[in-house]
Enzyme design. Structure first.
Site, PDB file in Angstrom:
ATOM      1  N   TYR A   1      29.286 -40.701  93.240  1.00 39.12           N
ATOM      2  CA  TYR A   1      29.520 -42.102  92.914  1.00 39.12           C
ATOM      3  C   TYR A   1      29.169 -42.975  94.133  1.00 39.12           C
ATOM      4  O   TYR A   1      29.991 -43.223  95.005  1.00 39.12           O
ATOM      5  CB  TYR A   1      30.966 -42.348  92.492  1.00 39.12           C
ATOM      6  CG  TYR A   1      31.456 -41.453  91.370  1.00 39.12           C
ATOM      7  CD1 TYR A   1      30.560 -40.782  90.523  1.00 39.12           C
ATOM      8  CD2 TYR A   1      32.814 -41.254  91.149  1.00 39.12           C
ATOM      9  CE1 TYR A   1      31.008 -39.963  89.501  1.00 39.12           C
ATOM     10  CE2 TYR A   1      33.269 -40.445  90.121  1.00 39.12           C
ATOM     11  CZ  TYR A   1      32.359 -39.796  89.308  1.00 39.12           C
ATOM     12  OH  TYR A   1      32.817 -38.973  88.301  1.00 39.12           O
TER      13      TYR A   1
ATOM     14  N   PRO B   1      36.868 -39.786  78.285  1.00 35.23           N
ATOM     15  CA  PRO B   1      37.951 -39.496  77.343  1.00 35.23           C
ATOM     16  C   PRO B   1      37.942 -40.366  76.098  1.00 35.23           C
ATOM     17  O   PRO B   1      38.621 -40.040  75.117  1.00 35.23           O
ATOM     18  CB  PRO B   1      39.209 -39.747  78.180  1.00 35.23           C
ATOM     19  CG  PRO B   1      38.774 -40.747  79.196  1.00 35.23           C
ATOM     20  CD  PRO B   1      37.358 -40.392  79.527  1.00 35.23           C
TER      21      PRO B   1
END
Length: 286
Positions: free
Chosen positions: A56, A203
């Site tokens: 990231y 998710p």
């Protein structure tokens, strides 16, 4: 009632609904100030597990979290991932689990996060060109040196998990998994049987109108949002599931975390279970 906490590795207590930091902006200016505010607000709202990675921003996300939260409050776990590096032929990102790469990324993470030990370090991806024993052996060495507390994996199969557990004590697995994408159901089952934390990335995911309509109907019955229902379903799925939804907006952060208080009825849970199974069967026939 669904438990709201889990003990990773048997000794590291966290709230089951965490925060994925991937979407936080690491640039300069107002976007960065907003990202710092979101990270701080997550902790204020009770988050005790924050997920980041070397990938990231090539460590910039780790630096952002340190800027926002260091010195870290007691009980906060920031977990990071290593094993993806900008070492391709043209400098592009690729899976790279060579010992020297893993060790270097861990040393960088320690510096960027401003810590002496990473309490939970996850192998971001298994590098097919490096023996798994070499990859995990390096992490085990770092653990023996006191630089890593616990070791986890990401995006692995049941077979890879079993092989890894012959080499190190695996305390977490981070695989893609959500209400409409249950490809890794066997991995979740293996984790549940062994008491291994399962951190589903992505998710919440949409894209199938029929399924979304049914989720929205359950949400309407509960006075909740479809996103909250999807997260509540994950929390209800197994005690080892620790979702890490990410967002760059404070209002969405509060909405996501409120899902921890949502209780599905048995009928609602069964309806969502059947929906997920139907979606899984459909995707498996493509």
């Amino acid at each position: 009632m669904t438990s709201t906490t889990f003990r990773i590795g048997g000794d590291l207590d966290v709230r089951r609904l965490g925060f994925g930091a991937m979407h936080l902006s690491t640039g300069a200016g107002p976007d960065r100030e907003n990202a710092l505010a979101v990270a701080r607000r997550a902790v204020e709202l009770g988050v005790t597990l924050i997920d980041t990675a070397h990938l990231y921003g090539e460590g910039a996300n780790e630096e952002l979290l340190a800027e926002a939260l260091h010195p870290y409050p007691e009980g906060l776990l920031i977990t990071t991932k290593v094993g993806v590096a900008r070492t391709g032929p043209g400098g592009e990102w690729r899976f790279d689990g060579r010992p020297e790469i893993l060790r270097d990324q861990v040393e960088q993470a320690l510096r960027r996060l401003r810590v002496e030990r990473i309490e939970l370090l996850q192998l971001h991806r298994v590098d097919p060109d490096t023996p798994l024993a070499d990859q995990l052996g390096t992490l085990r060495e770092l653990q023996a040196e006191g630089l890593v507390g616990r070791i986890g994996l990401s995006e692995v199969t049941v077979a890879e998990l079993a092989e890894a557990r012959e080499i190190v004590d695996v305390v977490s697995v981070q695989n893609r998994y959500n209400l409409l994408d249950r490809e890794h159901e066997p991995v979740l089952a293996a984790c549940a049987a062994a008491g291994i934390a399962f951190l589903p990335w992505r998710p919440v995911a949409w894209g199938k109108a029929g399924a979304e309509a049914q989720i929205a109907a359950v949400a309407a019955d509960l006075g909740a949002t479809p996103t909250q229902v999807a997260l509540a379903w994950l929390l209800d799925r197994a005690p080892v599931v620790l979702p890490i939804p990410g967002t760059a907006r404070i209002e969405h952060l509060a909405e996501n975390l409120a899902a921890a208080d949502l209780e599905l009825t048995p009928a609602q849970r069964d309806r969502l279970d059947r929906l997920a199974e139907a979606e899984g069967a459909e995707s498996g026939s493509d």
